[in-house]
Motif scaffolding. Structure first.
Motif, PDB file in Angstrom:
ATOM      1  N   LEU A   1       0.938  -1.113   0.069  1.00  0.00           N
ATOM      2  CA  LEU A   1      -0.038  -0.234   0.107  1.00  0.00           C
ATOM      3  C   LEU A   1       0.800   1.141  -0.104  1.00  0.00           C
ATOM      4  O   LEU A   1       2.072   1.149   0.672  1.00  0.00           O
ATOM      5  CB  LEU A   1      -0.820   0.020   1.259  1.00  0.00           C
ATOM      6  N   SER A   2       0.469   2.210  -0.604  1.00  0.00           N
ATOM      7  CA  SER A   2       1.008   3.599  -0.655  1.00  0.00           C
ATOM      8  C   SER A   2       0.144   4.557   0.053  1.00  0.00           C
ATOM      9  O   SER A   2      -0.900   4.763  -0.096  1.00  0.00           O
ATOM     10  CB  SER A   2       1.400   4.042  -1.970  1.00  0.00           C
ATOM     11  N   LEU A   3       0.754   5.160   1.066  1.00  0.00           N
ATOM     12  CA  LEU A   3       0.077   6.433   1.809  1.00  0.00           C
ATOM     13  C   LEU A   3       0.671   7.744   1.398  1.00  0.00           C
ATOM     14  O   LEU A   3       1.965   7.994   1.063  1.00  0.00           O
ATOM     15  CB  LEU A   3       0.051   6.328   3.309  1.00  0.00           C
ATOM     16  N   SER A   4      -0.186   8.726   1.339  1.00  0.00           N
ATOM     17  CA  SER A   4       0.090  10.304   0.929  1.00  0.00           C
ATOM     18  C   SER A   4      -0.375  11.078   1.918  1.00  0.00           C
ATOM     19  O   SER A   4      -1.554  10.838   2.669  1.00  0.00           O
ATOM     20  CB  SER A   4      -0.396  10.426  -0.366  1.00  0.00           C
ATOM     21  N   CYS A   5       0.211  11.924   1.869  1.00  0.00           N
ATOM     22  CA  CYS A   5      -0.230  13.135   3.195  1.00  0.00           C
ATOM     23  C   CYS A   5       0.255  14.501   2.528  1.00  0.00           C
ATOM     24  O   CYS A   5       1.529  14.697   2.237  1.00  0.00           O
ATOM     25  CB  CYS A   5       0.496  12.977   4.456  1.00  0.00           C
ATOM     26  N   ALA A   6      -0.684  15.358   2.312  1.00  0.00           N
ATOM     27  CA  ALA A   6      -0.253  16.815   2.030  1.00  0.00           C
ATOM     28  C   ALA A   6      -0.810  17.718   3.069  1.00  0.00           C
ATOM     29  O   ALA A   6      -1.759  17.842   3.697  1.00  0.00           O
ATOM     30  CB  ALA A   6      -1.180  17.039   0.442  1.00  0.00           C
ATOM     31  N   ALA A   7       0.227  19.032   3.049  1.00  0.00           N
ATOM     32  CA  ALA A   7      -0.231  19.762   4.086  1.00  0.00           C
ATOM     33  C   ALA A   7      -0.353  20.953   3.206  1.00  0.00           C
ATOM     34  O   ALA A   7       0.111  21.299   2.143  1.00  0.00           O
ATOM     35  CB  ALA A   7       1.197  20.121   4.701  1.00  0.00           C
ATOM     36  N   SER A   8      -1.217  21.852   3.892  1.00  0.00           N
ATOM     37  CA  SER A   8      -1.668  23.230   3.382  1.00  0.00           C
ATOM     38  C   SER A   8      -2.095  24.051   4.413  1.00  0.00           C
ATOM     39  O   SER A   8      -2.020  23.789   5.526  1.00  0.00           O
ATOM     40  CB  SER A   8      -3.104  22.894   2.571  1.00  0.00           C
ATOM     41  N   GLY A   9      -1.901  25.432   4.100  1.00  0.00           N
ATOM     42  CA  GLY A   9      -2.407  26.499   4.944  1.00  0.00           C
ATOM     43  C   GLY A   9      -1.290  27.567   4.891  1.00  0.00           C
ATOM     44  O   GLY A   9      -0.510  27.636   3.721  1.00  0.00           O
ATOM     45  N   SER A  10      -0.936  28.185   5.820  1.00  0.00           N
ATOM     46  CA  SER A  10      -0.159  29.382   5.819  1.00  0.00           C
ATOM     47  C   SER A  10       1.441  28.808   6.143  1.00  0.00           C
ATOM     48  O   SER A  10       1.982  29.309   7.166  1.00  0.00           O
ATOM     49  CB  SER A  10      -0.582  30.575   6.728  1.00  0.00           C
ATOM     50  N   ILE A  11       1.808  27.989   5.371  1.00  0.00           N
ATOM     51  CA  ILE A  11       3.160  27.594   5.827  1.00  0.00           C
ATOM     52  C   ILE A  11       4.259  28.257   5.123  1.00  0.00           C
ATOM     53  O   ILE A  11       4.491  28.456   3.946  1.00  0.00           O
ATOM     54  CB  ILE A  11       3.008  25.857   5.197  1.00  0.00           C
ATOM     55  N   VAL A  12       5.389  28.439   5.982  1.00  0.00           N
ATOM     56  CA  VAL A  12       6.459  28.945   5.478  1.00  0.00           C
ATOM     57  C   VAL A  12       7.597  27.893   5.311  1.00  0.00           C
ATOM     58  O   VAL A  12       8.172  27.892   4.077  1.00  0.00           O
ATOM     59  CB  VAL A  12       7.151  30.070   6.563  1.00  0.00           C
ATOM     60  N   ARG A  13       7.562  27.048   6.270  1.00  0.00           N
ATOM     61  CA  ARG A  13       8.427  25.889   6.323  1.00  0.00           C
ATOM     62  C   ARG A  13       8.102  24.778   6.895  1.00  0.00           C
ATOM     63  O   ARG A  13       7.453  24.917   7.912  1.00  0.00           O
ATOM     64  CB  ARG A  13       9.915  26.377   6.742  1.00  0.00           C
ATOM     65  N   ILE A  14       8.253  23.473   6.338  1.00  0.00           N
ATOM     66  CA  ILE A  14       8.150  22.416   7.071  1.00  0.00           C
ATOM     67  C   ILE A  14       9.406  21.733   7.401  1.00  0.00           C
ATOM     68  O   ILE A  14      10.317  21.336   6.597  1.00  0.00           O
ATOM     69  CB  ILE A  14       7.010  21.362   6.275  1.00  0.00           C
ATOM     70  N   ASN A  15       9.676  21.278   8.474  1.00  0.00           N
ATOM     71  CA  ASN A  15      10.969  20.781   9.024  1.00  0.00           C
ATOM     72  C   ASN A  15      10.805  19.255   8.784  1.00  0.00           C
ATOM     73  O   ASN A  15      10.354  18.676   7.664  1.00  0.00           O
ATOM     74  CB  ASN A  15      11.125  21.240  10.168  1.00  0.00           C
ATOM     75  N   ASN A  16      10.425  18.560  10.108  1.00  0.00           N
ATOM     76  CA  ASN A  16      10.423  16.990   9.957  1.00  0.00           C
ATOM     77  C   ASN A  16       8.852  16.644   9.435  1.00  0.00           C
ATOM     78  O   ASN A  16       7.900  17.538   9.923  1.00  0.00           O
ATOM     79  CB  ASN A  16      10.567  16.496  11.165  1.00  0.00           C
ATOM     80  N   MET A  17       8.979  15.558   8.898  1.00  0.00           N
ATOM     81  CA  MET A  17       7.678  14.931   8.477  1.00  0.00           C
ATOM     82  C   MET A  17       7.594  13.380   8.838  1.00  0.00           C
ATOM     83  O   MET A  17       8.786  12.900   8.846  1.00  0.00           O
ATOM     84  CB  MET A  17       7.454  15.258   7.073  1.00  0.00           C
ATOM     85  N   ALA A  18       6.717  12.927   9.436  1.00  0.00           N
ATOM     86  CA  ALA A  18       6.514  11.588   9.701  1.00  0.00           C
ATOM     87  C   ALA A  18       5.443  10.791   9.488  1.00  0.00           C
ATOM     88  O   ALA A  18       4.237  11.452   9.611  1.00  0.00           O
ATOM     89  CB  ALA A  18       7.107  11.525  11.308  1.00  0.00           C
ATOM     90  N   TRP A  19       5.553   9.427   9.851  1.00  0.00           N
ATOM     91  CA  TRP A  19       4.560   8.592   9.886  1.00  0.00           C
ATOM     92  C   TRP A  19       4.203   8.073  11.274  1.00  0.00           C
ATOM     93  O   TRP A  19       5.386   7.340  11.604  1.00  0.00           O
ATOM     94  CB  TRP A  19       4.167   7.825   8.505  1.00  0.00           C
ATOM     95  N   TYR A  20       2.981   8.027  11.855  1.00  0.00           N
ATOM     96  CA  TYR A  20       2.802   7.321  12.842  1.00  0.00           C
ATOM     97  C   TYR A  20       1.666   6.260  13.020  1.00  0.00           C
ATOM     98  O   TYR A  20       1.056   6.439  11.904  1.00  0.00           O
ATOM     99  CB  TYR A  20       2.819   8.318  14.311  1.00  0.00           C
ATOM    100  N   ARG A  21       1.434   5.110  13.655  1.00  0.00           N
ATOM    101  CA  ARG A  21       0.400   4.415  13.615  1.00  0.00           C
ATOM    102  C   ARG A  21      -0.010   4.145  15.231  1.00  0.00           C
ATOM    103  O   ARG A  21       0.996   3.982  16.077  1.00  0.00           O
ATOM    104  CB  ARG A  21       0.973   3.359  12.909  1.00  0.00           C
ATOM    105  N   GLN A  22      -1.224   3.727  15.012  1.00  0.00           N
ATOM    106  CA  GLN A  22      -1.786   3.256  16.586  1.00  0.00           C
ATOM    107  C   GLN A  22      -2.551   1.992  16.248  1.00  0.00           C
ATOM    108  O   GLN A  22      -3.783   2.253  15.464  1.00  0.00           O
ATOM    109  CB  GLN A  22      -2.496   4.542  17.308  1.00  0.00           C
ATOM    110  N   ALA A  23      -2.463   0.975  16.685  1.00  0.00           N
ATOM    111  CA  ALA A  23      -3.312  -0.161  16.570  1.00  0.00           C
ATOM    112  C   ALA A  23      -4.263  -0.166  17.708  1.00  0.00           C
ATOM    113  O   ALA A  23      -4.010   0.438  18.852  1.00  0.00           O
ATOM    114  CB  ALA A  23      -2.265  -1.678  16.933  1.00  0.00           C
ATOM    115  N   PRO A  24      -5.316  -0.850  17.852  1.00  0.00           N
ATOM    116  CA  PRO A  24      -6.454  -0.995  18.764  1.00  0.00           C
ATOM    117  C   PRO A  24      -5.571  -1.461  20.313  1.00  0.00           C
ATOM    118  O   PRO A  24      -4.850  -2.235  20.165  1.00  0.00           O
ATOM    119  CB  PRO A  24      -7.308  -1.843  18.415  1.00  0.00           C
ATOM    120  N   GLY A  25      -5.899  -0.485  21.098  1.00  0.00           N
ATOM    121  CA  GLY A  25      -5.154  -1.063  22.534  1.00  0.00           C
ATOM    122  C   GLY A  25      -3.864  -0.833  22.832  1.00  0.00           C
ATOM    123  O   GLY A  25      -3.428  -0.982  23.505  1.00  0.00           O
ATOM    124  N   LYS A  26      -3.155  -0.177  21.801  1.00  0.00           N
ATOM    125  CA  LYS A  26      -2.037   0.122  21.905  1.00  0.00           C
ATOM    126  C   LYS A  26      -1.314   1.598  21.809  1.00  0.00           C
ATOM    127  O   LYS A  26      -2.389   2.365  21.343  1.00  0.00           O
ATOM    128  CB  LYS A  26      -1.004  -0.518  20.747  1.00  0.00           C
TER     129      LYS A  26
END
Length: 120
Positions: free
Chosen positions: A18-43
């Motif tokens: 699978l391939s995930l995408s994430c796009a940021a929008s708004g009054s952005i001057v600069r984006i430093n780190n970007m990351a993916w997190y996950r949360q499984a049920p009960g964890k």
């Protein structure tokens, strides 16, 4: 304000991709780190992978060699390519960005999450 919108989740059989995408929008001057997190049920939510503005990457041990994070700075976007998926990868996946806005305020922002389900 900064908004993050994820896409690409779904249901896949073990061993699939699978391939995930994430796009940021708004009054952005600069984006430093970007990351993916996950949360499984009960964890607790856990870091999957992150990437600096310069392209340096970091992965959780559980996904090394299977997942690949990348970003397009021109599009304020981050991607996660997930291969050889396992049932234990099932979780809600969240995108996070550390961004500086036009008011020169730096904070972290989260997407709404996208479900990834891997069947055995």
């Amino acid at each position: 304000q900064v908004q993050l919108v994820e896409s690409g989740g779904g249901l896949v059989q073990a061993g699939g991709s699978l391939s995930l995408s994430c796009a940021a929008s708004g009054s952005i001057v600069r984006i430093n780190n970007m990351a993916w997190y996950r949360q499984a049920p009960g964890k607790q939510r856990e870091l999957v992978a992150d990437i600096t503005s310069g392209g340096s990457t970091n992965y959780a041990d559980s996904v090394k060699g299977r997942f690949s994070i990348s970003r397009d700075n021109a599009k304020n976007a981050v991607y996660l390519q997930m291969n050889s998926l396992k049932p234990e990868d099932t979780a809600v996946y969240y995108c996070k960005a550390v961004a500086t806005t036009s008011s020169f305020y730096t904070s972290q922002y989260w997407g709404q999450g996208t479900q990834v389900t891997v069947s055995s």
